[in-house]
Design an enzyme around this catalytic site. Structure first.
Site, short mmCIF file in Angstrom:
data_model
loop_
_atom_site.label_atom_id
_atom_site.label_comp_id
_atom_site.label_asym_id
_atom_site.label_seq_id
_atom_site.Cartn_x
_atom_site.Cartn_y
_atom_site.Cartn_z
CG HIS A 18 -2.36 0.36 0.93
ND1 HIS A 18 -3.02 0.18 -0.17
CD2 HIS A 18 -3.41 0.45 2.03
CE1 HIS A 18 -4.25 0.44 -0.33
NE2 HIS A 18 -4.68 0.39 0.95
CG PHE A 64 -4.33 5.47 8.82
CD1 PHE A 64 -3.43 4.31 8.99
CD2 PHE A 64 -4.63 5.93 10.17
CE1 PHE A 64 -2.66 3.99 10.07
CE2 PHE A 64 -3.84 5.81 11.25
CZ PHE A 64 -2.82 4.78 11.09
CG ASN A 66 -9.63 3.41 4.09
OD1 ASN A 66 -8.68 2.97 3.22
ND2 ASN A 66 -10.31 2.66 4.95
CG ASP A 91 -2.16 0.41 -3.51
OD1 ASP A 91 -2.27 1.39 -3.13
OD2 ASP A 91 -2.78 -0.78 -3.20
CG ASN A 112 -11.68 2.20 0.87
OD1 ASN A 112 -12.57 2.24 0.05
ND2 ASN A 112 -11.49 1.19 1.68
#
Length: 186
Positions: A18, A64, A66, A91, A112
């Site tokens: 990620h 983060f 999201n 990614d 997300n």
């Protein structure tokens, strides 16, 4: 030009699939001797590069994944950058490792981070440099796959892919989308 590398903050996530976006913008900063500094108001680590062809504002959101849109939205407003001058490196599950694709706009494809950016910008019409990480093996959930610690060989290979993504960002800015797609899309 605002170039955002998506990833998750902290050492826990550093060596995961990620974070390939973070590595790509870090590579760009290293190439030109620029360093990141924390801008807590923008919710990102930020570096700048002044090149003859463009000024780059490089960002690694400290939110983060999201919630990446919080940083991208704040940075876009502060630097008065529209979506057409934003490049997001991230990614991509639907591309095999060592594959790269550039595009303008499109859906979030279940990502997300992209969904959050779209929500904060009010559009998905920004550039994307999609770095292939492949699908999870077997029945492993996608979230576990993207957050799994990489083995040393996998980490080395994905860091090479991040460097190629950094090349693609520079080429996109200098030569436009069509030429960059012809050169880098695989």
């Amino acid at each position: 030009m605002l170039v955002v590398g998506l990833g998750n903050p902290g050492l826990t996530y550093e060596a995961t699939r990620h974070n390939v976006g973070h590595w790509a913008v870090a590579d760009l900063a290293d190439r030109y001797g620029s360093s990141f500094s924390l801008n807590s108001r923008m919710k990102a680590e930020v570096a700048t590069i002044n090149r003859p062809e463009a000024k780059y504002v490089l960002a690694k959101p400290t939110t983060f994944m999201n919630n990446s849109g919080e940083a991208v939205g704040a940075l876009a407003r502060f630097h008065k950058v529209g979506p057409a001058d934003i490049i997001v490196v991230h990614d991509e599950l639907d591309l095999d490792p060592s594959r790269l694709r550039l595009k303008l706009g499109g859906g979030d494809n279940g990502h997300n981070g992209l969904k959050s950016i779209r929500a904060h910008l009010g559009t998905g019409d920004f550039y994307r440099v999609r770095v292939g990480i492949g699908r999870a093996p077997g029945r492993m959930p996608s979230a576990d796959w993207v957050l799994a610690k990489l083995r040393p060989k996998e980490l080395d290979e994905l860091r090479v892919d991040a460097a190629v993504a950094a090349d693609a960002v520079e080429y996109l800015v200098q030569h436009g989308l069509a030429d960059a797609q012809n050169r880098f899309n695989s």
